[in-house]
Design a protein around this motif. Structure first.
Motif, mmCIF file in Angstrom:
data_model
loop_
_atom_site.group_PDB
_atom_site.id
_atom_site.type_symbol
_atom_site.label_atom_id
_atom_site.label_comp_id
_atom_site.label_asym_id
_atom_site.label_seq_id
_atom_site.Cartn_x
_atom_site.Cartn_y
_atom_site.Cartn_z
ATOM 1 N N VAL A 7 0.835 -1.202 0.000
ATOM 2 C CA VAL A 7 0.000 0.000 0.000
ATOM 3 C C VAL A 7 0.871 1.255 0.000
ATOM 4 C CG1 VAL A 7 -1.719 1.305 1.311
ATOM 5 C CG2 VAL A 7 -1.951 -1.172 1.077
ATOM 6 N N ALA A 8 1.992 1.214 0.743
ATOM 7 C CA ALA A 8 2.905 2.363 0.734
ATOM 8 C C ALA A 8 3.472 2.596 -0.662
ATOM 9 C CB ALA A 8 4.043 2.123 1.736
ATOM 10 N N ARG A 9 3.797 1.513 -1.369
ATOM 11 C CA ARG A 9 4.310 1.636 -2.736
ATOM 12 C C ARG A 9 3.226 2.201 -3.675
ATOM 13 N NH1 ARG A 9 8.162 -1.406 -5.463
ATOM 14 N NH2 ARG A 9 9.179 -1.476 -3.416
ATOM 15 N N MET A 10 1.984 1.764 -3.491
ATOM 16 C CA MET A 10 0.889 2.314 -4.291
ATOM 17 C C MET A 10 0.791 3.823 -4.083
ATOM 18 S SD MET A 10 -1.997 -0.565 -3.387
ATOM 19 C CE MET A 10 -1.639 -2.323 -3.552
ATOM 20 N N ASP A 11 0.934 4.241 -2.836
ATOM 21 C CA ASP A 11 0.841 5.660 -2.514
ATOM 22 C C ASP A 11 1.959 6.448 -3.183
ATOM 23 O OD1 ASP A 11 -0.838 7.414 -0.763
ATOM 24 O OD2 ASP A 11 1.152 7.987 -0.043
ATOM 25 N N GLU A 12 3.120 5.820 -3.315
ATOM 26 C CA GLU A 12 4.266 6.496 -3.915
ATOM 27 C C GLU A 12 4.172 6.570 -5.437
ATOM 28 O OE1 GLU A 12 7.701 4.372 -2.740
ATOM 29 O OE2 GLU A 12 7.460 4.755 -0.592
ATOM 30 N N THR A 13 3.671 5.511 -6.057
ATOM 31 C CA THR A 13 3.786 5.390 -7.516
ATOM 32 C C THR A 13 2.496 5.655 -8.286
ATOM 33 O OG1 THR A 13 3.344 3.004 -7.386
ATOM 34 C CG2 THR A 13 5.655 3.714 -7.266
ATOM 35 N N PHE A 43 -4.243 6.849 -6.731
ATOM 36 C CA PHE A 43 -4.475 6.121 -5.489
ATOM 37 C C PHE A 43 -4.404 7.072 -4.292
ATOM 38 C CE2 PHE A 43 -2.874 3.693 -1.817
ATOM 39 C CZ PHE A 43 -3.900 2.769 -1.692
ATOM 40 N N ARG A 44 -3.505 8.057 -4.354
ATOM 41 C CA ARG A 44 -3.375 9.016 -3.257
ATOM 42 C C ARG A 44 -4.631 9.862 -3.100
ATOM 43 N NH1 ARG A 44 1.880 9.537 -5.536
ATOM 44 N NH2 ARG A 44 1.294 11.450 -6.641
ATOM 45 N N GLU A 45 -5.390 10.001 -4.180
ATOM 46 C CA GLU A 45 -6.581 10.846 -4.134
ATOM 47 C C GLU A 45 -7.836 10.094 -3.699
ATOM 48 O OE1 GLU A 45 -6.871 12.470 -8.033
ATOM 49 O OE2 GLU A 45 -4.954 13.565 -7.903
ATOM 50 N N LEU A 46 -7.729 8.784 -3.503
ATOM 51 C CA LEU A 46 -8.892 8.016 -3.073
ATOM 52 C C LEU A 46 -9.294 8.393 -1.653
ATOM 53 C CD1 LEU A 46 -8.122 4.366 -4.304
ATOM 54 C CD2 LEU A 46 -9.771 5.970 -5.270
ATOM 55 N N PRO A 47 -10.593 8.370 -1.340
ATOM 56 C CA PRO A 47 -11.021 8.597 0.039
ATOM 57 C C PRO A 47 -10.436 7.525 0.962
ATOM 58 C CG PRO A 47 -12.884 8.729 -1.468
ATOM 59 C CD PRO A 47 -11.734 8.209 -2.259
ATOM 60 N N GLU A 78 -17.429 -2.803 -3.838
ATOM 61 C CA GLU A 78 -16.838 -1.513 -3.541
ATOM 62 C C GLU A 78 -15.700 -1.202 -4.503
ATOM 63 O OE1 GLU A 78 -17.717 -3.752 -1.517
ATOM 64 O OE2 GLU A 78 -18.871 -2.923 0.137
ATOM 65 N N LEU A 79 -14.866 -2.211 -4.766
ATOM 66 C CA LEU A 79 -13.766 -2.008 -5.702
ATOM 67 C C LEU A 79 -14.286 -1.678 -7.090
ATOM 68 C CD1 LEU A 79 -11.036 -4.701 -4.894
ATOM 69 C CD2 LEU A 79 -10.797 -2.230 -4.887
ATOM 70 N N ALA A 80 -15.265 -2.447 -7.544
ATOM 71 C CA ALA A 80 -15.787 -2.255 -8.902
ATOM 72 C C ALA A 80 -16.431 -0.887 -9.074
ATOM 73 C CB ALA A 80 -16.782 -3.359 -9.249
ATOM 74 N N ARG A 81 -16.983 -0.328 -7.980
ATOM 75 C CA ARG A 81 -17.647 0.970 -8.094
ATOM 76 C C ARG A 81 -16.683 2.134 -7.941
ATOM 77 N NH1 ARG A 81 -22.887 -0.522 -4.293
ATOM 78 N NH2 ARG A 81 -23.939 -1.842 -5.805
ATOM 79 N N SER A 82 -15.578 1.924 -7.198
ATOM 80 C CA SER A 82 -14.693 3.042 -6.905
ATOM 81 C C SER A 82 -13.495 3.132 -7.835
ATOM 82 C CB SER A 82 -14.205 2.963 -5.454
ATOM 83 O OG SER A 82 -13.488 1.762 -5.234
ATOM 84 N N ILE A 83 -12.983 2.000 -8.289
ATOM 85 C CA ILE A 83 -11.835 2.035 -9.191
ATOM 86 C C ILE A 83 -12.091 1.094 -10.361
ATOM 87 C CG2 ILE A 83 -10.202 2.653 -7.366
ATOM 88 C CD1 ILE A 83 -9.302 -0.229 -7.263
#
Length: 409
Positions: free
Chosen positions: A29-35, A39-43, A97-102
């Motif tokens: 998750v930290a790597r997702m936030d970096e790259t 993903f950083r803009e998700l609630p 939730e995944l299918a609706r948000s991303i």
């Protein structure tokens, strides 16, 4: 490789992966936030769903390694321990939730980040001598997870398509019943309807088959045209509500492949969904009456079927012919009615009508043009003459036309 890895190859490696599961998920998750900027803009709530899926993914990797067939070429197996079932469980935590948000593409990007993190940790996770086996296993597992993501999104799309089809059918029902604007607005909002004007309703025969598939065929075309669309199948009829089409008849012509055989009738354009009940009723009345005009164009405007609708018992069509046509001629002066009577009595021969009226043929021509200007129907065309003759008959049966709609016989 044996089925029970706890007693065979990778046993020590599996124990190390289990102990590192939480750290691997957090690092992913930290790597997702970096790259991944999006993903950083998700609630926060949606990011927590991703964390749950990442943790489930690491646990699923362990179960998948345990349940793999002895032969690397064996592929998935049926029954308990099926690797496909194990990988599918990754998305059981929050598939909707995944299918609706991303999007699916974004989910694949998240999977890639997680697999990259795990691959980087292979030297630390694998027991001595098991590095190559673990690396190959992670690559194969990543493929399984990608397929599992596609299956999860396909199931979500199928479920959403069925729900949307039911909700659209309820809204079309409400339109046909003339429910309150609040009911229409709430159901339309749930479907993302923005009420782009004008709004019109088209009715034709359904091509048959799954309702969601029928509506999706229409939806694909309307999306390309930049239009809004709500539809429903009622018995053998397909009812389509169009929004934002400057020319609803021309727009419906591009949708004909989505209808079954037979006539397709388009109701009048109205300003918004609130008034679409009038368009729907006109289109349905036209669809019922259309067989009486075998040569009708496809699609055909409900207004072009006024005579047939009147004969079929449509009170609104009768009201239009009486009030908007006959009453308009009465208000314009008696000479127009007199000229029409003479023209029809002469079988549509202009010179004969002129002799009967003791006027010049050019006078008859002028008056017939005025009839067209006043009513919108030209006595010189067969279809319009049919409507005018019916309007004269209906008007004389009720010589006191009402002053507003809704006063039919």
């Amino acid at each position: 490789m044996v089925n029970d890895a706890g007693d065979g190859e990778l046993a020590a490696t599996l124990r190390q992966i289990e102990r590192a599961a939480g750290a691997l998920a957090s690092a992913s998750v930290a790597r997702m936030d970096e790259t991944l900027p999006w993903f950083r803009e998700l609630p926060a709530e949606q990011r927590s769903w991703v964390m749950l899926v990442a943790q489930s993914g690491v646990r699923s990797l362990v179960e998948w390694l345990r349940s793999r067939p002895a032969s690397a070429e064996a592929g998935g197996v049926d029954g308990a321990g099926n690797p496909q079932e194990v990988s599918d469980e990754v998305f059981a935590t929050a598939p909707r939730e995944l299918a609706r948000s991303i999007s699916l593409q974004q989910t694949v990007a998240l999977i890639k980040v997680t697999i990259d993190v795990v691959e980087e940790q292979v030297p630390h996770l694998a027991a001595p001598g098991e590095e190559r086996l673990l690396h190959e296993a992670v690559l194969k597992f990543s493929r399984e997870i990608a397929f599992a993501a596609a299956r999860a999104y396909a199931r979500a799309a199928e479920s959403r398509g069925s729900w949307d089809a039911r909700l659209q059918a309820l809204l079309v029902d409400a339109l046909l019943r003339g429910d309150s604007p609040d009911v229409l607005a709430s159901r339309a909002a749930a479907l993302g309807w923005s009420d782009a004007p004008p709004v019109a309703v088209a009715v034709g025969r359904s091509p048959g088959g799954e309702v969601a598939a029928v509506l999706h065929t229409i939806y694909r075309v309307t999306r390309r045209l930049g239009l809004e669309m709500i539809g429903g199948v009622h018995g053998d009829r397909l009812v389509v509500v169009l929004g934002g089409a400057a020319d609803p008849l021309a727009a419906t012509k591009k949708l004909l492949a989505g209808f079954g055989s037979g006539p397709v009738v388009v109701g009048p354009a109205v300003p918004s969904l609130d008034a679409a009940t009038d368009s729907a009723r006109a289109a349905l009345a036209g669809f019922r009456a259309a067989p009486a005009w075998p040569a009708a164009p496809r699609p055909v405007a409900a207004a072009d079927l006024l005579p047939e609708r009147t004969l079929a018992g449509d009170p609104e069509a009768r009201r239009i012919l009486r009030q908007d046509v006959y009453a308009a001629l009465v208000r314009a002066g008696g000479e127009l009615l007199e000229t029409l009577d003479a023209f029809f009595a002469a079988g549509g021969v202009l010179e004969s009508a002129a002799r009967a009226l003791f006027v010049h043929p050019n006078t008859v021509r002028y008056r017939l043009r005025r009839v067209a200007d006043v009513t919108g129907f030209s006595p010189l065309t067969a279809r319009d003459a049919f409507a005018l003759r019916m309007a004269l008959t209906i008007g004389r049966l009720d010589p006191s036309p009402p002053v507003g709609p809704g006063h039919g016989h």
